[in-house]
Each structure stands twice: as C-alpha cells, then as structure tokens.
Design a protein around this motif. Structure first.
Motif, PDB file in Angstrom:
ATOM      1  N   ILE A   8      -4.300   0.797 -13.366  1.00 17.49           N
ATOM      2  CA  ILE A   8      -5.245   1.585 -12.591  1.00 17.49           C
ATOM      3  C   ILE A   8      -6.558   0.814 -12.494  1.00 17.49           C
ATOM      4  O   ILE A   8      -7.096   0.348 -13.503  1.00 17.49           O
ATOM      5  CB  ILE A   8      -5.482   2.951 -13.268  1.00 17.49           C
ATOM      6  N   ASP A   9      -7.077   0.677 -11.278  1.00  9.30           N
ATOM      7  CA  ASP A   9      -8.332  -0.057 -11.083  1.00  9.30           C
ATOM      8  C   ASP A   9      -9.097   0.551  -9.920  1.00  9.30           C
ATOM      9  O   ASP A   9      -8.553   1.330  -9.145  1.00  9.30           O
ATOM     10  CB  ASP A   9      -8.030  -1.536 -10.810  1.00  9.30           C
ATOM     11  N   ASP A  10     -10.349   0.170  -9.801  1.00  9.23           N
ATOM     12  CA  ASP A  10     -11.168   0.635  -8.681  1.00  9.23           C
ATOM     13  C   ASP A  10     -11.565  -0.506  -7.755  1.00  9.23           C
ATOM     14  O   ASP A  10     -12.356  -0.333  -6.856  1.00  9.23           O
ATOM     15  CB  ASP A  10     -12.412   1.381  -9.174  1.00  9.23           C
ATOM     16  N   LYS A  11     -11.005  -1.679  -8.000  1.00  6.59           N
ATOM     17  CA  LYS A  11     -11.278  -2.850  -7.167  1.00  6.59           C
ATOM     18  C   LYS A  11      -9.961  -3.565  -6.863  1.00  6.59           C
ATOM     19  O   LYS A  11      -8.950  -3.333  -7.507  1.00  6.59           O
ATOM     20  CB  LYS A  11     -12.208  -3.822  -7.888  1.00  6.59           C
ATOM     21  N   THR A  12     -10.009  -4.475  -5.913  1.00  5.50           N
ATOM     22  CA  THR A  12      -8.844  -5.279  -5.563  1.00  5.50           C
ATOM     23  C   THR A  12      -9.025  -6.687  -6.097  1.00  5.50           C
ATOM     24  O   THR A  12     -10.111  -7.248  -6.007  1.00  5.50           O
ATOM     25  CB  THR A  12      -8.698  -5.344  -4.030  1.00  5.50           C
ATOM     26  N   ASN A  13      -7.951  -7.235  -6.638  1.00  6.47           N
ATOM     27  CA  ASN A  13      -7.959  -8.628  -7.091  1.00  6.47           C
ATOM     28  C   ASN A  13      -9.169  -8.897  -7.979  1.00  6.47           C
ATOM     29  O   ASN A  13      -9.873  -9.885  -7.811  1.00  6.47           O
ATOM     30  CB  ASN A  13      -7.944  -9.571  -5.879  1.00  6.47           C
ATOM     31  N   SER A  14      -9.424  -7.988  -8.922  1.00  4.50           N
ATOM     32  CA  SER A  14     -10.640  -8.062  -9.724  1.00  4.50           C
ATOM     33  C   SER A  14     -10.456  -8.779 -11.050  1.00  4.50           C
ATOM     34  O   SER A  14     -11.397  -8.875 -11.828  1.00  4.50           O
ATOM     35  CB  SER A  14     -11.174  -6.650  -9.976  1.00  4.50           C
ATOM     36  N   ALA A  44      -4.936  -4.414  -1.600  1.00  3.91           N
ATOM     37  CA  ALA A  44      -5.842  -3.267  -1.506  1.00  3.91           C
ATOM     38  C   ALA A  44      -5.179  -2.098  -0.786  1.00  3.91           C
ATOM     39  O   ALA A  44      -4.325  -2.289   0.084  1.00  3.91           O
ATOM     40  CB  ALA A  44      -7.103  -3.675  -0.750  1.00  3.91           C
ATOM     41  N   PRO A  45      -5.561  -0.877  -1.141  1.00  4.52           N
ATOM     42  CA  PRO A  45      -4.977   0.302  -0.508  1.00  4.52           C
ATOM     43  C   PRO A  45      -5.118   0.329   1.011  1.00  4.52           C
ATOM     44  O   PRO A  45      -4.260   0.881   1.705  1.00  4.52           O
ATOM     45  CB  PRO A  45      -5.745   1.471  -1.133  1.00  4.52           C
ATOM     46  N   THR A  68      -8.900   7.891  -2.754  1.00  9.57           N
ATOM     47  CA  THR A  68      -9.292   8.044  -4.147  1.00  9.57           C
ATOM     48  C   THR A  68     -10.181   6.880  -4.557  1.00  9.57           C
ATOM     49  O   THR A  68     -10.184   5.839  -3.900  1.00  9.57           O
ATOM     50  CB  THR A  68      -8.038   8.138  -5.039  1.00  9.57           C
ATOM     51  N   LYS A  69     -10.909   7.034  -5.647  1.00 10.56           N
ATOM     52  CA  LYS A  69     -11.766   5.959  -6.148  1.00 10.56           C
ATOM     53  C   LYS A  69     -10.972   4.955  -6.975  1.00 10.56           C
ATOM     54  O   LYS A  69     -11.383   3.820  -7.137  1.00 10.56           O
ATOM     55  CB  LYS A  69     -12.904   6.537  -6.979  1.00 10.56           C
ATOM     56  N   GLU A  70      -9.865   5.396  -7.545  1.00 10.65           N
ATOM     57  CA  GLU A  70      -9.000   4.516  -8.336  1.00 10.65           C
ATOM     58  C   GLU A  70      -7.623   4.503  -7.697  1.00 10.65           C
ATOM     59  O   GLU A  70      -7.230   5.451  -7.038  1.00 10.65           O
ATOM     60  CB  GLU A  70      -8.895   5.008  -9.776  1.00 10.65           C
ATOM     61  N   TYR A  71      -6.907   3.435  -7.925  1.00  8.37           N
ATOM     62  CA  TYR A  71      -5.594   3.297  -7.305  1.00  8.37           C
ATOM     63  C   TYR A  71      -4.701   2.387  -8.125  1.00  8.37           C
ATOM     64  O   TYR A  71      -5.147   1.748  -9.083  1.00  8.37           O
ATOM     65  CB  TYR A  71      -5.734   2.793  -5.864  1.00  8.37           C
TER      66      TYR A  71
END
Length: 107
Positions: A8-14, A44-45, A68-71
């Motif tokens: 679970i994260d709130d950024k892509t490729n972080s 990314a979503p 959502t904020k997380e994905y």
C-alpha cells in the motif's frame, strides 16, 4: 497455501535505491526458501482501465475503480504453510519495502 501480500502506498514508483536493494535481497531470500510464487510493482492508478461486461457489451472506463489517497502499488504472491508464516514474511516484506502491506489468503 498461497497468500497475496499487497503493498500500500500513496505515490507511484516511490522506492528509493536503498529500498529497492532491500526488496531485491528479500525477494532473493524468499525464492531460495521456496516461498516465492510471483511479485511485481504496478503502474500509477491513472493508467488503469476498468471493464464492465455485466450488461452484455463491455464498457471501458479510464482511471481507477476507486478514487483514494492510497492504492495497491505492488504485491507478492507467496507460498506459506500457514497464516503465521505468511504474516511473518509479510512483516519482513513491509520492513524491506518501507510500506504498509495487507495479507489475504487465496481461496
């Protein structure tokens, strides 16, 4: 038994270089121990396409199913003899990727 470990994260490729190195080392270890089935990171979503064929002809919709904020940023599919082992492995995966994870058994 197989388990899905969702990252679970709130950024892509972080993932930082040190996090990626830790993830790779963890992956190598669970392969060697026979727990590895499959793993991967996800784009990314906003790259998602939702398809609904329930009404006959498919309807294609760009973007994520849920806002959502997380994905779901990535996942492991692991083999473990029981939930306790799966949870232990998931806790290690969470530490190595520096993200929260969710564990669910396959039916």
């Amino acid at each position: 038994m197989q388990y899905l470990v969702s990252v679970i994260d709130d950024k892509t490729n972080s993932g930082t270089p040190s996090e990626m190195a830790a993830i790779n080392a963890f992956n190598d270890r669970i392969r060697a121990e026979g727990h590895w089935v499959f793993a991967g990171g996800l784009a990314a979503p906003d790259t998602a396409t939702v398809i609904d064929s329930r009404g006959g002809d498919p309807v294609f919709t760009d973007g994520p199913f849920l806002e959502t904020k997380e994905y779901l940023a990535g996942f492991w599919v692991i083999e473990a003899p029981d939930l306790d082992v799966a949870l232990k492995l998931a806790a290690e995966g969470s530490k190595h990727c520096n993200r929260r994870v969710e564990v669910r058994p396959f039916l």
